[in-house]
Each structure stands twice: as structure tokens, then as C-alpha cells.
Design an enzyme around this catalytic site. Structure first.
Site, PDB file in Angstrom:
ATOM      1  N   LYS A  74      49.703  -1.642   6.465  1.00 45.40           N
ATOM      2  CA  LYS A  74      49.627  -0.496   7.380  1.00 45.40           C
ATOM      3  C   LYS A  74      50.922  -0.422   8.187  1.00 45.40           C
ATOM      4  O   LYS A  74      51.467  -1.462   8.585  1.00 45.40           O
ATOM      5  CB  LYS A  74      48.416  -0.696   8.302  1.00 45.40           C
ATOM      6  CG  LYS A  74      48.113   0.459   9.246  1.00 45.40           C
ATOM      7  CD  LYS A  74      46.846   0.163  10.036  1.00 45.40           C
ATOM      8  CE  LYS A  74      46.476   1.290  10.987  1.00 45.40           C
ATOM      9  NZ  LYS A  74      45.198   1.037  11.677  1.00 45.40           N
ATOM     10  N   SER A 106      41.635   4.516  11.576  1.00 42.80           N
ATOM     11  CA  SER A 106      43.013   4.963  11.477  1.00 42.80           C
ATOM     12  C   SER A 106      43.758   4.411  10.258  1.00 42.80           C
ATOM     13  O   SER A 106      44.861   4.859   9.950  1.00 42.80           O
ATOM     14  CB  SER A 106      43.761   4.528  12.743  1.00 42.80           C
ATOM     15  OG  SER A 106      43.781   3.108  12.859  1.00 42.80           O
ATOM     16  N   SER A 155      38.677   0.780  12.747  1.00 40.44           N
ATOM     17  CA  SER A 155      39.707   1.372  11.886  1.00 40.44           C
ATOM     18  C   SER A 155      39.894   0.713  10.529  1.00 40.44           C
ATOM     19  O   SER A 155      40.693   1.172   9.728  1.00 40.44           O
ATOM     20  CB  SER A 155      41.054   1.394  12.618  1.00 40.44           C
ATOM     21  OG  SER A 155      41.031   2.332  13.654  1.00 40.44           O
TER      22      SER A 155
END
Length: 493
Positions: free
Chosen positions: A78, A158, A182
Site C-alpha cells: 500500500k 482504504s 481498512s
């Protein structure tokens, strides 16, 4: 033979050890898949040259019979994990061209175990969002489609880019971060295993901060065994993180397939009342209870009386911490700087932050600044911290009677892009079932447990006691075995 990019981490390691294929071939299979599905917008920075170089080194280690546990395994990170010499943006304009000069501890741990990085994945800006629609690089599209509609769906957020990458066979595993859900919510939306360990198990050093008392690195994989392998590599004490837990990294892989006999599973069914949960999710919950009962577990009815306040508490504490953490982005030291002639320092701050932050980030900074103001501190922030303690106490009381807790990972299946994004309150409720465990810092996972009537994956959440990742994996593995007749694979991939 299974396409190389569709192999699990465990099967890839086995194949590499047996010399069935090389790490370079494995990496090239993933690169081909990434090139084929660029429309999903899962990656924001590709590091193919680095990956091929790392793969060559891995192949040499296999040739010399000196492989590490993740030698030659392609993963994605990420875009909030700092990667030395590689752009790290948190998908915000304010950091769009930021190149760190140091490595995050979690990515370093994976590199040390032989991992090969394919690139950095898309995410909601500064990890603020639950649909991956707030990124400055544009939204991520889920590899999944409903069987009655061809509309593009959100992958959750997210960590939506990481979820799309693993679900679409563009990475064997991918790092995410979980502040209020997330990792678990996108895993539920994309048919993956998403694991958030105990707060402090993974170092936060080199992770771009959102809410420091909640942020924790997590992992997306396509099997529970893969999850255990990746967690063993990621976790560990780090003196560079003051919240890091000084504890040995446990052996986790033996949890897979372990007996559920004498295990007590707590089920807070009262949290599903009031019509918040879609009927398909409720059915999955009931089916999973039966599955675990048949596997030998004892089901115990429990209550978590303060969990219903979780979302309200979270949206006071997390924005408060974010408003403090994000004050460092001022255009002076790094990142974006907006300049014009004869402007004052204050004007430079104002213009830089106005241009650099997106709407959702600005909204949360303003909420955070408001709840920390002297007139509101007692009414909001201190009260939220007290209720957070009550939420944690509820879990402590429940864990005096049970070994793990079962809750859906999300109240709905994946929804269409653009369907709910104009109402922040509805978007905030996506994390209704994931936030309570985050507030208490507990280990938890989402595991695919069923399909909706529209053919979309649904995730079951398992919450464990502090530092008890082992039992979370044990329950997750039992659920995985019980639904192995279901193919959690998007069509056309």
C-alpha cells in the site's frame, strides 16, 4: 497446470523449492497480469525492474539451497509504506512526488525474508475512506462484478488497491493498513483473507500516519495459510516504534486445520438488530455459526453493549489524531509547495494545504481540530476516550467467557462506484463492525464465508484476544475449509 500468478504464497514457495519454475517466471506472470488489467487502477507506482532484479537474486539463493521463507514471492505494498528511493504518496497531491530516503520496518522485514516487490498500490488519500474513491490517482475498480449487473464496484477501502491486486491475481499478497477496518472491509468486498494483527505487533515505523493509536499494518492473501506465513514475516518488535510490543513472533502456521474442539465462540447477535445488516450478510452469519458448531466449537451468546457507539467514538478520536499528524504537511520541508510572489508564510501554508489535501481529508482535519478545541475538548474528545475504554472493557468481559468473537466484516456487499459517496455518514457506517476491535487494539481477520444472491463475496470477521493471532487463524481456517466448495474468484481473471 495452474497459471503461475494464481498460485498461493504457500504453493509458490513449494514450486520454487522444487524448481518447477523460477522466481523470474513467477514475477513475469504477475507483471503480465498487471499490464492486462491496468483499467482497475490498482497500482500507482510499478517497480518491475526492482522486482526482476530481486527475483534474479532469489533464483540464485534457490540454486544454492539458501532460500528465506518468502524467497522470490511477489507482493505489493500500500502506498503509505515508505520505500527507500521509491515514490511514496499516501495517494495525496501534497506528497505526489515524495521519495523517502529510508525503508519502513514492515517492508524491510519482508525484503529480509526474500520478498519481491511489484509496486505500490492505490488507496484512499491518507487512508481516509472506505471505498477507495478519495485517491489523487483516481478510484480503484474491483475485479468483481455482480451476476445481474455489469456496473463497476468499489473494492472497499482504504486499502482498495491492495485488495484489487490480490483478488485480480496481480500479486500473491499485498500489504495494507487497518485503522478502523481498512484491511478487513476490502477483504470482505473482494473475497480475500484480510488480517489485522494486535496493535503493536507490526512496527509503524515508516508508515504514513493517519491515527497513531489505531493504525496497524495488515495483509491481504487468498488463503488463511498464506496469511499466517506473511504475518510471521511482518511482525516483530522494533525499537524505532514506541508502541511496538516486545514479544516473540509466534509460530502461526500450525493453527491451520487445528481442531475446534473445546473452543468457545462468542456471537453478539444483538449488534445485527435494527435492519442495519443486509439479509445475505445475516444468512452468512447464521450459516457460519452452524459451520463452527458442526466443527466442534461451542457457541456462546454474548453482548458488547458499548460497541454501538464505536463509529461515533472513532470519528472523534481518529480525526483528532489526524489533525495533529497532518499538521506536518506545510510545504516547508517536503512534498507540495504552492508559491506566488510576495506571499507571507501563513499564505503559503494556507495555499499549499488547500491545494494539497482532498475534500475528505480536509473534512476530517476540520472535525479533528474542532473536537480538540478548548471549548469542545471535554464534550467530545475526552468523552470519546472514556467510551473507548468501555468498548475495550466489553471485549475483556466477553473474553473471560470465550476464545474468539464472530461478527460480519461489513454490513453490506460491495456497492457501485459513486452510489454512496455523496453522503459521508453512510460511508462512515461501512466500518460499523470493524471499528470496535480497532478501538480495543485486538487481532482480527475477515475470511470469505459466502456469496450474496448477486454472486458477490461476503466476509466473516473473527476477533481474538490481545496477542492471540493463533486462535483467530484457527477459526478462520475452519471457516475456509467449510466453504471450500465456493469459488471466491472474480469472473474473467
Amino acid at each position: 497446470m495452474t497459471e503461475l500468478n494464481k498460485l498461493t504464497v504457500a504453493d509458490s514457495v513449494k514450486g520454487l523449492k522444487n524448481k518447477d519454475f523460477t522466481s523470474k517466471e513467477l514475477v513475469n506472470a504477475h507483471i503480465k497480469q498487471i499490464e492486462k488489467h491496468k483499467n482497475l487502477n490498482a497500482y500507482v507506482t510499478e517497480t518491475f525492474d526492482l522486482a526482476l532484479k530481486q527475483a534474479e537474486a532469489a533464483d540464485q539463493n534457490y540454486a544454492q539451497n539458501q532460500p528465506q521463507t518468502l524467497e522470490g514471492i511477489p507482493f505489493a505494498a500500500k502506498d503509505l509504506f515508505c520505500t527507500k528511493g521509491i515514490r511514496t504518496t499516501a495517494c495525496s497531491n501534497i506528497l505526489k512526488n515524495f521519495i523517502p530516503n529510508y525503508e519502513s520496518s514492515v517492508t524491510q522485514n519482508i525484503f529480509d525474508k526474500g520478498g519481491v516487490m511489484l509496486g505500490k498500490t492505490n488507496m484512499d488519500e491518507f487512508a481516509m475512506g472506505s471505498a477507495n474513491i478519495t485517491s489523487c490517482f483516481g478510484n480503484v475498480i474491483s475485479p468483481w462484478k455482480a451476476n445481474d449487473d455489469n456496473a463497476d464496484l468499489v473494492p472497499g477501502g482504504s486499502s482498495g488497491g491492495s485488495a484489487a491486486a490480490v483478488s485480480g491475481f496481480m500479486a500473491s499478497a499485498a500489504l495494507g493498513s487497518d485503522t478502523g477496518g481498512s484491511v478487513r472491509q476490502p477483504a470482505s468486498f473482494t473475497g480475500l483473507v484480510g488480517f489485522k494483527p494486535t496493535y503493536g505487533r507490526c512496527s509503524r515505523y515508516g508508515m504514513v500516519s493517519f491515527a497513531s493509536s489505531l493504525d496497524q499494518a495488515g495483509i491481504f492473501t487468498r488463503s488463511v495459510l498464506d496469511s499466517s506465513i506473511m504475518l510471521e514475516a511482518m511482525m516483530g518488535f522494533d525499537e524505532k516504534d514506541s508502541t511496538s510490543i516486545k514479544a516473540e513472533v509466534p509460530e502461526l502456521q500450525s493453527a491451520i486445520g487445528s481442531s475446534m474442539k473445546n473452543m468457545k465462540i462468542g456471537v453478539p447477535l444483538s449488534l445485527g438488530e435494527g435492519g442495519i445488516i443486509e439479509p445475505d450478510i445475516m444468512k452468512m452469519w447464521q450459516d457460519t455459526i452452524e459451520l463452527l458448531k458442526n466443527a466442534g466449537a461451542e457457541i456462546v451468546d454474548i453482548t458488547l453493549p458499548h460497541a454501538k457507539y464505536g463509529v461515533a467514538v472513532y470519528y472523534v478520536i481518529a480525526p483528532a489524531e489526524a489533525s495533529s499528524n497532518l499538521s506536518r504537511y506545510d510545504g516547508v520541508r517536503y512534498g507540495l509547495r504552492v508559491e506566488r510572489e510576495n506571499m507571507t508564510l501563513d499564505e503559503m501554508y494556507e495555499m499549499t494545504r488547500s491545494a494539497g489535501f482532498g475534500e475528505e481529508v480536509k473534512r476530517r482535519i476540520m472535525i479533528g481540530t474542532y473536537v480538540l478545541s478548548s471549548s469542545c475538548m471535554d464534550a467530545y474528545y475526552l468523552k470519546a476516550q472514556k467510551v473507548r475504554r468501555l468498548v475495550a472493557n466489553d471485549f475483556n468481559n466477553a473474553f473471560a467467557k470465550v476464545d474468539a468473537i464472530l461478527l460480519p466484516a461489513a454490513p453490506t456487499e460491495a456497492f457501485k462506484i459513486g452510489e454512496k459517496q455523496n453522503d459521508p455518514t453512510i460511508m462512515y457506517l461501512n466500518d460499523l463492525f470493524t471499528i470496535p476491535a480497532s478501538l480495543a487494539g485486538l487481532p482480527c481477520a475477515s475470511v470469505p464465508a459466502g456469496l450474496s444472491a448477486r454472486g458477490l463475496p461476503l466476509g466473516m470477521q473473527i476477533i481474538g484476544k490481545q496477542l492471540d493471532e493463533y486462535n483467530v487463524l484457527k477459526v478462520a481456517s475452519t471457516i475456509e475449509s467449510g466453504v471450500k466448495h465456493i469459488k471466491f474468484e472474480p469472473k474473467g481473471f
